[in-house]
Motif scaffolding. Structure first.
Motif, PDB file in Angstrom:
ATOM      1  N   ARG A 751       0.833  -1.211   0.000  1.00 56.20           N
ATOM      2  CA  ARG A 751       0.000   0.000   0.000  1.00 56.20           C
ATOM      3  C   ARG A 751       0.867   1.261   0.000  1.00 56.20           C
ATOM      4  O   ARG A 751       0.653   2.188  -0.799  1.00 56.20           O
ATOM      5  N   GLN A 752       1.864   1.289   0.884  1.00 56.50           N
ATOM      6  CA  GLN A 752       2.734   2.466   0.987  1.00 56.50           C
ATOM      7  C   GLN A 752       3.513   2.700  -0.299  1.00 56.50           C
ATOM      8  O   GLN A 752       3.668   3.839  -0.742  1.00 56.50           O
ATOM      9  N   ASN A 753       3.996   1.628  -0.915  1.00 57.93           N
ATOM     10  CA  ASN A 753       4.780   1.784  -2.134  1.00 57.93           C
ATOM     11  C   ASN A 753       3.926   2.233  -3.307  1.00 57.93           C
ATOM     12  O   ASN A 753       4.366   3.054  -4.124  1.00 57.93           O
ATOM     13  N   VAL A 754       2.713   1.697  -3.400  1.00 54.97           N
ATOM     14  CA  VAL A 754       1.816   2.125  -4.474  1.00 54.97           C
ATOM     15  C   VAL A 754       1.469   3.604  -4.307  1.00 54.97           C
ATOM     16  O   VAL A 754       1.545   4.385  -5.264  1.00 54.97           O
ATOM     17  N   PRO A 801       5.225  -6.681  -9.278  1.00 54.46           N
ATOM     18  CA  PRO A 801       5.569  -5.344  -8.763  1.00 54.46           C
ATOM     19  C   PRO A 801       4.419  -4.794  -7.921  1.00 54.46           C
ATOM     20  O   PRO A 801       3.256  -5.125  -8.143  1.00 54.46           O
ATOM     21  N   TYR A 802       4.771  -3.935  -6.979  1.00 54.42           N
ATOM     22  CA  TYR A 802       3.766  -3.444  -6.031  1.00 54.42           C
ATOM     23  C   TYR A 802       2.529  -2.891  -6.739  1.00 54.42           C
ATOM     24  O   TYR A 802       1.403  -3.184  -6.357  1.00 54.42           O
ATOM     25  N   ALA A 803       2.738  -2.076  -7.787  1.00 55.99           N
ATOM     26  CA  ALA A 803       1.611  -1.401  -8.441  1.00 55.99           C
ATOM     27  C   ALA A 803       0.685  -2.378  -9.149  1.00 55.99           C
ATOM     28  O   ALA A 803      -0.460  -2.054  -9.449  1.00 55.99           O
ATOM     29  N   GLU A 804       1.177  -3.598  -9.432  1.00 54.22           N
ATOM     30  CA  GLU A 804       0.375  -4.548 -10.195  1.00 54.22           C
ATOM     31  C   GLU A 804      -0.176  -5.686  -9.346  1.00 54.22           C
ATOM     32  O   GLU A 804      -0.765  -6.627  -9.880  1.00 54.22           O
ATOM     33  N   GLN A 805       0.012  -5.617  -8.031  1.00 51.87           N
ATOM     34  CA  GLN A 805      -0.430  -6.743  -7.204  1.00 51.87           C
ATOM     35  C   GLN A 805      -1.949  -6.847  -7.146  1.00 51.87           C
ATOM     36  O   GLN A 805      -2.495  -7.943  -7.079  1.00 51.87           O
ATOM     37  N   ARG A 838     -11.898   0.419 -21.490  1.00 52.22           N
ATOM     38  CA  ARG A 838     -11.187   0.098 -22.732  1.00 52.22           C
ATOM     39  C   ARG A 838     -10.098   1.129 -23.020  1.00 52.22           C
ATOM     40  O   ARG A 838      -9.027   0.792 -23.532  1.00 52.22           O
ATOM     41  N   LEU A 839     -10.359   2.379 -22.685  1.00 55.48           N
ATOM     42  CA  LEU A 839      -9.364   3.428 -22.913  1.00 55.48           C
ATOM     43  C   LEU A 839      -8.138   3.231 -22.021  1.00 55.48           C
ATOM     44  O   LEU A 839      -6.996   3.386 -22.456  1.00 55.48           O
ATOM     45  N   LEU A 840      -8.370   2.888 -20.758  1.00 59.34           N
ATOM     46  CA  LEU A 840      -7.266   2.778 -19.792  1.00 59.34           C
ATOM     47  C   LEU A 840      -6.500   1.465 -19.919  1.00 59.34           C
ATOM     48  O   LEU A 840      -5.361   1.366 -19.457  1.00 59.34           O
ATOM     49  N   ASP A 841      -7.117   0.466 -20.531  1.00 65.00           N
ATOM     50  CA  ASP A 841      -6.483  -0.852 -20.648  1.00 65.00           C
ATOM     51  C   ASP A 841      -5.485  -0.835 -21.803  1.00 65.00           C
ATOM     52  O   ASP A 841      -5.729  -1.386 -22.877  1.00 65.00           O
ATOM     53  N   ASP A 842      -4.322  -0.226 -21.565  1.00 65.79           N
ATOM     54  CA  ASP A 842      -3.337  -0.027 -22.633  1.00 65.79           C
ATOM     55  C   ASP A 842      -2.849  -1.335 -23.242  1.00 65.79           C
ATOM     56  O   ASP A 842      -2.701  -1.449 -24.453  1.00 65.79           O
ATOM     57  N   ASN A 843      -2.563  -2.323 -22.385  1.00 66.61           N
ATOM     58  CA  ASN A 843      -1.991  -3.571 -22.899  1.00 66.61           C
ATOM     59  C   ASN A 843      -3.060  -4.614 -23.262  1.00 66.61           C
ATOM     60  O   ASN A 843      -2.735  -5.758 -23.574  1.00 66.61           O
ATOM     61  N   VAL A 844      -4.327  -4.222 -23.181  1.00 64.32           N
ATOM     62  CA  VAL A 844      -5.454  -5.056 -23.599  1.00 64.32           C
ATOM     63  C   VAL A 844      -5.411  -6.435 -22.925  1.00 64.32           C
ATOM     64  O   VAL A 844      -5.660  -7.459 -23.557  1.00 64.32           O
ATOM     65  N   ASP A 845      -5.079  -6.461 -21.617  1.00 61.93           N
ATOM     66  CA  ASP A 845      -5.110  -7.733 -20.887  1.00 61.93           C
ATOM     67  C   ASP A 845      -6.361  -7.866 -20.027  1.00 61.93           C
ATOM     68  O   ASP A 845      -6.469  -8.761 -19.206  1.00 61.93           O
ATOM     69  N   GLN A 846      -7.297  -6.923 -20.221  1.00 62.51           N
ATOM     70  CA  GLN A 846      -8.585  -6.935 -19.517  1.00 62.51           C
ATOM     71  C   GLN A 846      -8.426  -6.727 -18.014  1.00 62.51           C
ATOM     72  O   GLN A 846      -9.288  -7.114 -17.237  1.00 62.51           O
ATOM     73  N   LEU A 847      -7.328  -6.107 -17.589  1.00 60.94           N
ATOM     74  CA  LEU A 847      -7.103  -5.820 -16.169  1.00 60.94           C
ATOM     75  C   LEU A 847      -6.516  -4.423 -16.026  1.00 60.94           C
ATOM     76  O   LEU A 847      -5.696  -3.994 -16.841  1.00 60.94           O
ATOM     77  N   LEU A 848      -6.949  -3.723 -14.968  1.00 59.08           N
ATOM     78  CA  LEU A 848      -6.437  -2.377 -14.694  1.00 59.08           C
ATOM     79  C   LEU A 848      -5.789  -2.343 -13.322  1.00 59.08           C
ATOM     80  O   LEU A 848      -6.294  -2.937 -12.373  1.00 59.08           O
ATOM     81  N   GLU A 849      -4.701  -1.614 -13.218  1.00 64.11           N
ATOM     82  CA  GLU A 849      -4.068  -1.430 -11.920  1.00 64.11           C
ATOM     83  C   GLU A 849      -4.518  -0.110 -11.305  1.00 64.11           C
ATOM     84  O   GLU A 849      -5.159   0.725 -11.960  1.00 64.11           O
ATOM     85  N   PHE A 850      -4.162   0.083 -10.053  1.00 57.88           N
ATOM     86  CA  PHE A 850      -4.647   1.230  -9.284  1.00 57.88           C
ATOM     87  C   PHE A 850      -4.208   2.553  -9.917  1.00 57.88           C
ATOM     88  O   PHE A 850      -4.967   3.520  -9.942  1.00 57.88           O
TER      89      PHE A 850
END
Length: 1097
Positions: A751-754, A801-805, A838-850
């Motif tokens: 949480r702190q690192n993100v 990586p922390y941001a993608e957990q 769809r706009l935020l999903d840059d890599n089109v993996d159907q998942l968004l990070e924080f």
């Protein structure tokens, strides 16, 4: 006491029964209650049972005290069995449980998948005021409900939010359960059975945290993958299963089948020892009631027969278990002997079918004449002791490979200055003699009787000649070795030659492994170490290779053959310390608590025990091998293989106690580290036959004055005498307790690192970001709670990586968008959320990070007007808007799309305003600055523009300035349609080489209208004007750009005010925290209804 008093008054069953059966030893004034009854008939039934089942067996005892002890034990066992049966009945959903289930569902409105495990009556303290109510424990949540004096209280605490679970006391009550989350503490008390409640809470919290936050354990434990199947009995069985595996240090795959009270014939004491038999898929184990008196581990692979003997008064319900080293174990007083033996024989047959065994020629058939099922096949070795000799006929050569080391490395590479083999070694010879005598009496195989006597022999240090072999037996690595012939050679063949990150790390550490020992100054030792480490990393990629494994493996190779060293490493990493090299922090935290308990003065002086815990990390990871002279540290490893992690805990406490006075006088952590390192470096082994080998901490030992030397045998003896009272059960309980804290510590770090990365990038306050992170994480967790187990990519993955957990999918994003977005568009909001995803999903993996989620919200709440318009613009062009977008209908009325409407608006006072001159200048300025801006966005087609307008209209609904905004957007829409048509005509005439913006400006001409022509919507009953203008536009040629739209919107002050007004996210955050669960429940209920309709057409 209060609850007990109320029960005694209100419950007739709590009063003393009028009829009792008492046990009295003649000459004693003590009476022990055996049975009680409310009527004479009931007490007579109890007496009849005692006559038939108990009294006739008492004649076998020699004295009265033994009789009393036997009878009391029997009665206690019956009570325990009756209690467990009653608990089982309660969990089979009788009326009370069904009633509680209905109330739980009604009060908390969870989806049906949220299964209630159990419930209790208790008090929840709010300050100094107790609120009486009901505590509901479900698979994912702890819930409390109270309705008292007209006030309703509901608490919902997810298990994954609990950071600390402990028993404590307050001013009013001596025993409460305190639950600590990130922001609050809650105290619960007034339980009828607080021990049971706390145990269930701890187990549920542990199971849930492992399931949701620990992918490794999740994948290895099938029970965690079916949370809907968890019941109260399952939790008890799971806890017992984990204790069984930890106590006997068995593989994770072993599942406890039965636990029965019994007595085992112990020939060394010439009597039967009372205890319990544990049976699993591949083992029969025994533990005496008296801790440490006797334990036995019988791998079914070693067993040749299991027989029932004749039942007599002296030997009630006996069975004989015979093993292939010509030993037999007699168990008596077994309840349900028939079923027990039947199950054991079935598993015995299965084990021998999976891992066939053939007995050597010295074992003749007549030696096993009394034994029934015997199984024959190939056998890879016979690890049994003669007098310091062990036969191992297995070939060490592997086809197509350089052969592994056929012998331990110590005899091949003796340290410099070692005595000659024929030198007189009196101490070593005495040890060998003691061990030979002991093994002759207690057993020479893994099936030996393990008693306090053998523990004392281990504490003295195992002789060099027997060390590796006894390590194999104590850890039961010998069973794995014999069960998997050729497995190690195959792993070596598959793993060597491969190049990856793990092999690179191994290569870096090979020459750092005991560099002072000649065995690892030679390619033979280095090659053996490389093969073992690489093979293990190939076998268990989850652990792979961790630093310090090289040091442990080096020592294993000194005393065991290469293949034996591999299986010893497997036993350490997967059995004795499961997931240890990834979870050493848990034991560090446990060690801190043990310091506070056993060395309170030192704990008080060292206010921050984390410094000591960090120093002790290498103690746990390398079993003291890296910080103590080798000849001393191997004695510690001896104790570890016999007693497990308990030996390391107690030795660590002994080290701290020996240095406590100096540590208490230390001024800082650095000085404390120097004290400990100097002490450990001066621990010697007076009995070692070899020369001293320097430790890795020799650089701390440049003493001007001689430092007192401590003998390792004395230190180990002190550790057992002063700190050896910690049982395996206590250590496992502490591990469970601290595992919660450690996992939550990892979560806090994430949480702190993100937040540290995101805070500089956005304008949202840190406090708001923290709440957004909690909502984002909870949204992820909600899907984990009630969805079917998905792929790891959709779950929390601590290795990323922390941001993608934590990442969310489209549905989860939509729910958060509905709760938090300031752009509320009614039914259109959900469609806008889908486009935003769809706009935020840059890599089109159907998942968004924080990070992506927050960047979008930050623009909505804190962006400049041009940033907000740009975001809206991008939401209405590909990839956000797709050809298959489910919202393709436009709600705009035809008059608004008429491009013949003049660009003049009526003012309330009757004046008119012409924006053409102002707009011409603005478009010229935009054209000039085009080259200085970022990459130009694609132009918007007419279809996309219609969707853009629809969104704007939806956003203005229920705004206080709704009418002004509608009129303004009508003007802007008309202007933009005219600009698009001008561009269309210019494009079709082939004059596209000039500036599109300039051409639009020149074409924006039209007569000034009268005010009557300026209505925004067509009036009812009045025909729409110029409705054909829009229908003639050719799709794909009509376009407008972001610059056109932004310039047009800037002409209307009401639109500028709308997009630039300050927005506060706090109210949305509060609303989201309140409604996040209900939104998920509503969605799941809709899905259930749809599935029901589909299944019943």
């Amino acid at each position: 006491r209060l609850v007990g008093a109320l029960d005694a008054v209100l419950d007739s069953n709590a009063r003393v029964a009028p009829f009792r059966i008492l046990l009295q030893v003649p000459g004693s004034q003590v009476y022990s209650p055996i049975a009680c009854g409310a009527t004479l008939e009931e007490i007579n039934q109890h007496w009849d049972w005692l006559e038939q089942n108990l009294l006739h067996t008492l004649s076998v005892f020699d004295n009265k005290d033994d009789i009393a002890s036997f009878v009391k034990g029997k009665v206690k066992a019956l009570i325990a069995e009756e209690t467990s049966s009653r608990l089982a009945e309660q969990e089979e959903e009788p009326e009370k449980f069904r009633e509680a289930l209905v109330k739980f569902a009604a009060r908390f409105n969870f989806p049906e998948a949220e299964k209630l495990v159990t419930y209790y009556s208790c008090c929840c303290w709010k300050g100094r005021v107790p609120r009486q109510g009901w505590l509901y424990l479900s698979i994912n949540h702890l819930c409390f409900y109270s309705f008292f004096l007209g006030k309703e209280l509901k608490l919902v605490i997810p298990w994954v939010d609990i950071q600390k679970l402990e028993r404590t006391s307050n001013v009013f009550l001596t025993d409460t359960i305190r639950i600590t989350t990130q922001n609050k503490e809650r105290d619960f008390s007034m339980f009828l059975n607080l021990d049971e409640v706390f145990r269930i809470m701890e187990q549920l919290a542990d199971v849930t945290l492992r399931r949701l936050l620990d992918n490794e354990v999740f994948d290895l434990d099938p029970d965690l993958q079916e949370p809907s199947q968890i019941t109260k009995r399952d939790l008890e069985a799971r806890a017992q299963n984990e204790f069984f595996r930890a106590f006997f240090r068995l593989p994770r795959k072993e599942k406890l089948r039965t636990v029965v009270d019994c007595a085992l014939w112990t020939p060394f004491s010439r009597c039967h020892t009372a205890g319990r038999m544990f049976t699993s898929d591949s083992y029969i184990c025994f533990a005496s009631r008296e801790d440490g008196r006797c334990t036995v581990v019988l791998p079914l692979r070693e067993v040749v027969s299991i027989e029932k003997m004749e039942d007599t008064s002296l030997l009630p319900n006996p069975i004989i278990v015979s093993i292939r080293s010509k030993m037999a174990f007699q168990f008596i007083e077994l309840r349900d002997r028939e079923g027990l033996v039947e199950g054991l024989l079935a598993r015995l047959k299965q084990v021998h079918a999976d891992h066939p065994v053939r007995y050597d020629a010295s074992t003749s058939d007549q030696d096993f004449g009394m034994m029934t099922p015997v199984f024959y096949s190939s056998m890879c070795g016979d690890h049994r002791f003669g007098d310091v000799e062990m036969v191992s006929p297995q070939s060490s050569e592997e086809k197509g490979l350089s052969p592994p080391c056929p012998e331990p490395l110590t005899p091949v590479f003796p340290p410099p200055g070692s005595p000659r083999p024929d030198a007189h070694l009196p101490r070593e010879q005495v040890k060998v003699s003691l061990w030979n005598d002991h093994l002759a009496e207690y057993g020479r195989t893994v099936c030996m009787f393990r008693t306090e006597k053998i523990r004392k022999l281990v504490a003295m240090g195992i002789p060099e000649a027997l060390r590796g072999r006894l390590w194999l037996l104590f850890s039961d690595a010998v069973t794995d070795l014999e069960s998997h012939p050729g497995y190690y050679g195959k792993l070596v063949e598959e793993s060597l030659g491969r190049c990856c990150l793990v092999t690179e790390e191994i290569e870096r550490d090979l020459h750092r492994s005991l560099p002072e020992h000649p065995a690892f100054q030679n390619e033979t030792g280095i090659a053996a170490l490389r093969r073992v480490l690489t093979a293990y990393a190939h076998r268990n990629p989850r652990i792979g290779y961790c630093q310090s494994m090289n040091i442990l493996t080096s020592v294993l190779l000194l005393y065991a053959k290469e293949e034996e060293a591999f299986w010893l490493l497997v036993a350490v990493c997967e059995r004795m310390l499961p997931d240890y090299f990834n979870r050493a922090q848990v034991d560090q935290s446990v060690f801190e608590e043990l310091i506070k308990e056993h060395l309170p003065e030192l704990a008080e002086h060292m206010h921050d025990l984390s410094a000591l815990a960090s120093v002790s990390l290498s103690w746990f990871l390398t079993l003291f091998l890296s910080i103590m002279p080798l000849e001393s540290a191997v004695n510690v490893v001896d104790c570890f293989f016999y007693d497990g992690i308990k030996a390391i805990f107690q030795l660590g406490l002994a080290v701290l106690e020996a240095t406590a006075e100096e540590l208490c006088s230390s001024k800082d952590d650095g000085q404390a580290l120097m004290i400990l390192s100097r002490f450990l470096d001066h621990i010697k082994n007076e009995d070692s036959p070899g020369p001293p080998v320097g430790s890795h901490h020799a650089f701390f030992s440049d003493d001007q004055e001689p430092y007192p030397v401590t003998d390792i045998a004395d230190l180990i003896r002190d550790s057992y005498e002063k700190f050896g009272d910690q049982s395996v059960e206590q250590i496992e309980h502490l591990r469970c307790k601290h595992r919660i804290r450690v996992l939550q510590g990892h979560e806090d770090t994430t949480r702190q690192n993100v937040l540290r990365v995101v805070i500089p990038e956005v304008s949202l306050s840190p406090e708001d970001l923290e709440e957004l992170y909690d909502l984002f994480k909870r949204e992820h967790m909600l899907s984990c709670y009630w969805a079917q187990p998905g792929p790891v990519a959709l779950r929390h993955d601590p290795s990323r990586p922390y941001a993608e957990q934590y990442r969310i999918d489209a549905q989860q994003f939509t729910r958060l968008f509905l709760l938090l977005s300031p752009w509320t568009c009614g039914a259109h909001t959900e469609i806008l959320a889908e486009r935003a995803f769809r706009l935020l999903d840059d890599n089109v993996d159907q998942l968004l990070e924080f990070r992506a989620f927050v960047s979008c919200l930050d623009i909505m709440y804190n962006g400049e007007m041009n940033e907000k318009i740009k975001l809206l613009y991008r939401l209405h062009i590909p990839p956000a808007l797709t050809e298959n977008d489910r919202d393709s209908q436009s709600p705009l009325k035809n008059p608004l799309l008429s491009t013949s409407r003049p660009l003049v608006l009526a003012k309330p006072n009757g004046d008119t305003v012409d924006y053409q001159k102002q707009l011409k200048q603005m478009i010229r300025d935009l054209a000039k600055e085009k080259d200085r801006t970022e990459k130009e966005l694609p132009k918007m087609s007419q279809r996309e523009f219609i969707q853009f307008c629809k969104t704007l209209y939806s956003m203005f609904h229920e705004d206080p300035e709704e009418n002004d905004l509608y009129q303004a957007i009508a003007t802007v829409t008309t202007l933009l349609l005219q600009i698009g048509e001008v561009g269309q005509r210019s494009s079709s005439s082939g004059s596209g080489s000039g500036s599109g913006s300039q051409e639009c400006v020149e074409e924006l001409q039209g007569p000034a209208p009268s005010p009557e022509q300026d209505s925004v919507f067509a009036e009812p009953g009045r025909p729409a004007q110029d409705t054909g203008a829009f229908s003639g536009v050719v799709e794909g040629v009509w376009t407008v750009s972001l610059e056109h739209i932004l310039a047009s919107l800037l002409t209307e002050q009401s639109l500028v005010n709308f997009f630039e007004k300050p927005l506060d996210i706090k109210s949305k955050l509060e609303n989201a925290k309140t409604n996040q669960y209900s939104l998920k429940t509503l969605e799941m209920s809709r899905q259930s209804q749809c599935e029901l309709k589909l299944s019943n057409p």
